[in-house]
Design a protein around this motif. Structure first.
Motif, PDB file in Angstrom:
ATOM      1  N   ARG A  65       1.981   2.374   0.269  1.00  0.00           N
ATOM      2  CA  ARG A  65       1.139   1.948   1.390  1.00  0.00           C
ATOM      3  C   ARG A  65       0.221   0.803   0.946  1.00  0.00           C
ATOM      4  O   ARG A  65       0.038  -0.182   1.674  1.00  0.00           O
ATOM      5  N   VAL A  66      -0.358   0.919  -0.249  1.00  0.00           N
ATOM      6  CA  VAL A  66      -1.184  -0.165  -0.779  1.00  0.00           C
ATOM      7  C   VAL A  66      -0.357  -1.429  -0.929  1.00  0.00           C
ATOM      8  O   VAL A  66      -0.789  -2.535  -0.571  1.00  0.00           O
ATOM      9  N   SER A  67       0.859  -1.269  -1.446  1.00  0.00           N
ATOM     10  CA  SER A  67       1.741  -2.422  -1.646  1.00  0.00           C
ATOM     11  C   SER A  67       2.013  -3.154  -0.343  1.00  0.00           C
ATOM     12  O   SER A  67       1.996  -4.396  -0.294  1.00  0.00           O
ATOM     13  N   MET A  68       2.245  -2.397   0.750  1.00  0.00           N
ATOM     14  CA  MET A  68       2.531  -3.038   2.030  1.00  0.00           C
ATOM     15  C   MET A  68       1.290  -3.706   2.612  1.00  0.00           C
ATOM     16  O   MET A  68       1.387  -4.777   3.234  1.00  0.00           O
ATOM     17  N   ILE A  69       0.140  -3.096   2.442  1.00  0.00           N
ATOM     18  CA  ILE A  69      -1.105  -3.723   2.907  1.00  0.00           C
ATOM     19  C   ILE A  69      -1.312  -5.044   2.181  1.00  0.00           C
ATOM     20  O   ILE A  69      -1.608  -6.085   2.796  1.00  0.00           O
ATOM     21  N   GLU A  70      -1.145  -5.029   0.869  1.00  0.00           N
ATOM     22  CA  GLU A  70      -1.351  -6.250   0.083  1.00  0.00           C
ATOM     23  C   GLU A  70      -0.278  -7.302   0.400  1.00  0.00           C
ATOM     24  O   GLU A  70      -0.572  -8.502   0.421  1.00  0.00           O
ATOM     25  N   LYS A  71       0.938  -6.853   0.660  1.00  0.00           N
ATOM     26  CA  LYS A  71       1.998  -7.795   1.051  1.00  0.00           C
ATOM     27  C   LYS A  71       1.639  -8.483   2.363  1.00  0.00           C
ATOM     28  O   LYS A  71       1.796  -9.702   2.511  1.00  0.00           O
ATOM     29  N   ALA A  72       1.152  -7.697   3.324  1.00  0.00           N
ATOM     30  CA  ALA A  72       0.758  -8.266   4.610  1.00  0.00           C
ATOM     31  C   ALA A  72      -0.355  -9.291   4.426  1.00  0.00           C
ATOM     32  O   ALA A  72      -0.311 -10.385   5.010  1.00  0.00           O
TER      33      ALA A  72
END
Length: 384
Positions: free
Chosen positions: A93-100
């Motif tokens: 979830r952190v990875s997707m937030i940072e990707k966004a």
């Protein structure tokens, strides 16, 4: 000489007209994009939704949030997309937030309590990004390590016990006396739904003198499968008439089992009648206990785009009016009202709840059966 002056004057007029024509054309070209692109686009807002356990076709929490974000952003001309984590983990979830954020999205919408650790890990580090969370409580956030709510975070939680109560009350008043509650995982929001359902059924049974039994259990997951369906088969075979299926895609197991015997279900979060009836049989869904996910998304994204966003808070949303459809918690418009419980009866119930004449406990520290004094509650715990 006069002929020369006249010629020069004519040439000047031609050049003047040409100059006016040349200056008018760019103005028209510049005006077109301004008309096509709303003011919100100029603000630089780019919206991304990150999915929780489910996906954008779960006919529940994620889908409703996704569709609300997409509709508002398309209507406003704002860039929108969604990201799905590779797995159900805080790291992903952190990875997707940072990707966004890396891709330029500066408004992040997250549905579900499981986002608390990811929010704690990212929101304080990205002060120029707006975080909008649904169903993430202050307790969830502090437990995840946040000592104070960052100014760029807004979260909404809902008083699920209220619409759960409405659903239980309606079911008994409509003549159903053998009820079931199938929760997903025993997280606070699901438990509040269930405990409200028990209280509403109990109050209605006391009012009309009905003998009501209620099977109560959690599937320990937010999706249906063969094992949960088999358990629902047993419930319906034992006489259960309607099951409140509360937990994402777990409604599939209740619906599949109900279809075999012509029984009923109650939906959750959104009006699930179209989905459940379409999959398992017309008229199967008695009602749905809903909370205003779409309304919250619309309100908060509009606030961001209008420059009126207020963060640093967790807002507890419930009844704001004695008019049913104006509230953040309510029954679906598709409710199968009948002689025992009419639309007028529903409006009267909501008015009584709004006035404080009917109160509903949200204490989830007690057992399910502790919410009833008239009906019999068979608490089966986790089915798997």
């Amino acid at each position: 000489m006069k002929k020369i002056l006249a010629l020069l004057l004519a040439l000047c007029m031609v050049f003047a007209l040409a100059a006016c024509g040349q200056s008018a054309a760019p103005a028209a070209e510049e005006a077109a994009p301004a008309e096509a692109a709303p003011a919100e686009t100029a603000s630089g807002a780019k919206v991304a939704m990150i999915t929780d356990y489910g996906d954008i076709t779960d006919q529940s929490f994620n889908q409703t949030t996704y569709e609300a974000c997409k509709a508002l952003c398309e209507g406003k001309g704002v860039d929108f997309t969604y990201f799905k984590p590779a797995s159900d983990s805080d790291e992903d979830r952190v990875s997707m937030i940072e990707k966004a954020i890396d891709e330029g999205y500066n408004v992040i919408v997250m549905p579900g309590y499981a986002f608390a650790p990811a929010i704690a890990a990212t929101a304080p580090n990205y002060a120029d990004v707006t975080f909008i969370a649904l169903d993430v409580s202050e307790y969830d956030l502090t437990s995840a390590g946040l000592t104070e709510l960052p100014a760029n975070l807004y979260s909404a939680v809902y008083q699920e016990e209220l619409c759960g109560y409405m659903a239980g009350f309606a079911a008994v008043k409509l003549g159903y006396t053998k009820l079931g509650f199938l929760g997903g995982m025993a997280v606070p929001a699901v438990v509040r739904y269930g405990y409200g359902f028990v209280q509403g059924a109990d109050a209605a049974a006391a009012e009309i003198g009905a003998d009501v039994t209620l099977k109560y259990a959690y599937g320990n997951q937010f999706y249906g499968d063969a094992d949960i369906t088999a358990a629902m088969d047993t419930w319906y075979a034992d006489g259960t008439e309607v099951v409140f299926a509360c937990g994402g895609g777990i409604f599939n197991s209740a619906g599949e089992a109900a279809a075999k015997v012509g029984a009923k279900v109650i939906g959750v979060d959104v009006d699930q009648a179209g989905t459940i009836d379409g999959l398992y049989g017309e008229g199967m869904t008695v009602t749905s206990a809903m909370k205003g996910l779409a309304a919250t998304v619309n309100t908060q994204l509009s606030a961001v785009l209008d420059g009126a966003f207020k963060g640093g808070m967790v807002e507890n949303l419930g009844l704001v009016s004695n008019v049913p459809e104006e509230n953040y918690v309510q029954l679906a418009g598709s409710t199968q009202f009948g002689e025992g419980f009419t639309a007028e009866d529903y409006a009267a119930l909501v008015a009584s709840m709004f006035a404080g004449d009917v109160t509903v406990s949200n204490d989830i520290s007690v057992a399910a059966a502790d919410n009833a004094s008239t009906i019999t509650v068979d608490d089966l715990g986790n089915l798997k």
